[in-house]
Design an enzyme around this catalytic site. Structure first.
Site, PDB file in Angstrom:
ATOM      1  N   CYS A  70      -0.853   6.413   8.033  1.00 49.00           N
ATOM      2  CA  CYS A  70      -0.089   5.559   7.621  1.00 49.00           C
ATOM      3  C   CYS A  70       1.306   4.710   7.089  1.00 49.00           C
ATOM      4  O   CYS A  70       1.485   4.349   8.832  1.00 49.00           O
ATOM      5  CB  CYS A  70       1.059   6.525   6.607  1.00 49.00           C
ATOM      6  SG  CYS A  70       2.575   5.436   4.892  1.00 49.00           S
ATOM      7  N   HIS A 169       7.795   4.073  -1.511  1.00 53.93           N
ATOM      8  CA  HIS A 169       7.637   2.585  -1.185  1.00 53.93           C
ATOM      9  C   HIS A 169       8.110   1.591  -2.457  1.00 53.93           C
ATOM     10  O   HIS A 169       7.723   1.984  -3.561  1.00 53.93           O
ATOM     11  CB  HIS A 169       7.451   2.014   0.161  1.00 53.93           C
ATOM     12  CG  HIS A 169       5.931   1.838  -0.616  1.00 53.93           C
ATOM     13  ND1 HIS A 169       4.665   2.203  -1.019  1.00 53.93           N
ATOM     14  CD2 HIS A 169       5.333   0.703  -1.040  1.00 53.93           C
ATOM     15  CE1 HIS A 169       3.563   1.967  -1.312  1.00 53.93           C
ATOM     16  NE2 HIS A 169       4.032   0.524  -1.451  1.00 53.93           N
ATOM     17  N   GLN A 171       8.512  -2.808  -3.877  1.00 50.89           N
ATOM     18  CA  GLN A 171       8.068  -3.900  -3.358  1.00 50.89           C
ATOM     19  C   GLN A 171       9.397  -4.981  -3.871  1.00 50.89           C
ATOM     20  O   GLN A 171      10.388  -4.300  -5.351  1.00 50.89           O
ATOM     21  CB  GLN A 171       6.791  -4.654  -4.143  1.00 50.89           C
ATOM     22  CG  GLN A 171       5.889  -3.447  -3.481  1.00 50.89           C
ATOM     23  CD  GLN A 171       4.553  -4.030  -3.703  1.00 50.89           C
ATOM     24  OE1 GLN A 171       4.038  -5.202  -3.002  1.00 50.89           O
ATOM     25  NE2 GLN A 171       3.566  -3.512  -4.009  1.00 50.89           N
TER      26      GLN A 171
END
Length: 347
Positions: A70, A169, A171
């Site tokens: 990752c 996560h 953005q």
């Protein structure tokens, strides 16, 4: 919160947001990376009047790597990732495969935690508050960049959404234009004010709170509800009770209450379909006012959270009517969705 800015090997900016003030971030990225090269351009559709980003370089981006490869995990054991540190609280960096770049905006990746196996819903309230602080800081800095018209902080969660990296996560897109969805909201805002003299966002929130049946969670400073004409099977809009145009304008009371409210919403989403079901895929995004539109002060900051799963094991696909004509057909009545989201509240 302590903020540290550094650079990756190819020149991209990396920012650490830490809970402790005594953390030192001096790890260096040793990877032999070439400078980022993009083919991004923005084209205007003459029929619809909206903008499309053309970004063919993204075809080569990282796609479903195994957990031990990752790129969003910390750099440990001699393996170097996008984050040189051996651990982190929140990290933000320029996307290596941006949809928008240079004079056409900016794309950033926000890593919510160094724990690969976690999700946003697993964060503590302190960690969630740090993410909110990072979102706010990035909104402030990106809003000051020449050519940026709107900042969008969002999270895609789940393979069903199209997520290619499993690490928790989100953005941030800094657009060089006002997005089509926001333009439609602004047009509706102006028309409503011309007709009634009132603010449309205020009237929507007042109506939902007055009718009550679509309210999911009503806190002191935030209200979450399923909208009257929800497009998606399970869709929640989260509004601060005091209208503000963007994250920068939230007061301290709203900031303090947000982590508890938002974490509860995410945890309810994971319980919609019952025990034993895989995590609920979702998209969550902050709708903020465009920066240079004269109507921005009437705009209401809000978060929209929705899932593409319509029932256990079945997804809502955007087929002919939705994709071809932008006419949504919702399989779940908004009142039923709100009732279910109240039923799965935390004890």
């Amino acid at each position: 919160m302590k903020k540290t800015s550094t650079r990756l090997a190819d020149g991209r900016e990396l920012l650490y947001y830490d809970l402790r003030d005594d953390i030192v971030r001096d790890a260096v990225d040793p990877r032999p990376l070439d400078a980022v090269a993009t083919t991004a351009e923005v084209r205007r559709d003459p029929l619809l009047g909206d903008s499309v980003a053309i970004a063919s370089h993204r075809q080569g981006r990282t796609y479903h790597p195994p957990a031990d490869e990752c790129p969003l995990c910390p750099s440990t054991g001699g393996r170097h990732t996008e984050i040189p540190a051996a651990d982190y609280d929140v990290a933000v960096f320029e996307n290596r495969f941006p949809s928008l770049a240079g004079d056409l905006g900016r794309c950033e990746v926000v890593c919510f935690t160094s724990d690969h196996g976690a999700s946003f819903a697993d964060l503590t309230e302190e960690q969630a508050a740090l993410v909110l602080a990072a979102w706010t800081d990035r909104t402030t800095e990106l809003s000051a960049r020449p050519g940026v018209e709107q900042v969008f902080c969002f999270e895609n969660r789940g393979a069903e959404i199209g997520v290619t990296l499993g690490h928790p996560h989100g953005q941030i897109y800094a657009y060089p234009f006002t997005t089509p969805r926001t333009e439609r909201m602004l047009d509706s805002l102006a028309a409503h004010h011309a007709e009634t003299g009132r603010n449309l966002f205020d009237d929507v929130l007042d109506r939902e709170r007055a009718e009550g049946e679509r309210i999911v969670l009503d806190a002191e400073h935030w209200t979450a509800f399923v909208p009257y004409a929800a497009h998606w099977p399970y869709e929640v809009h989260l509004y601060p009770r005091r209208r503000v145009p963007d994250l920068r304008a939230l007061d301290e009371a709203a900031r303090e209450e947000f982590p508890r409210v938002y974490l509860e919403l995410l945890r309810r989403f994971d319980r919609i379909f019952g025990e034993g079901e895989p995590p609920t895929p979702y998209i969550a995004g902050w709708h903020q006012a465009p920066l240079n539109d004269p109507r921005r002060e009437g705009f209401a900051l809000h978060l929209e959270l929705f899932t593409v799963r319509r029932t256990s094991g079945k997804l809502k696909f955007l087929a002919g009517s939705e994709s071809g004509m932008s006419v949504f057909i919702n399989d779940v009545p908004p009142e039923a969705a709100a009732r279910r989201l109240r039923e799965v509240a935390s004890a």
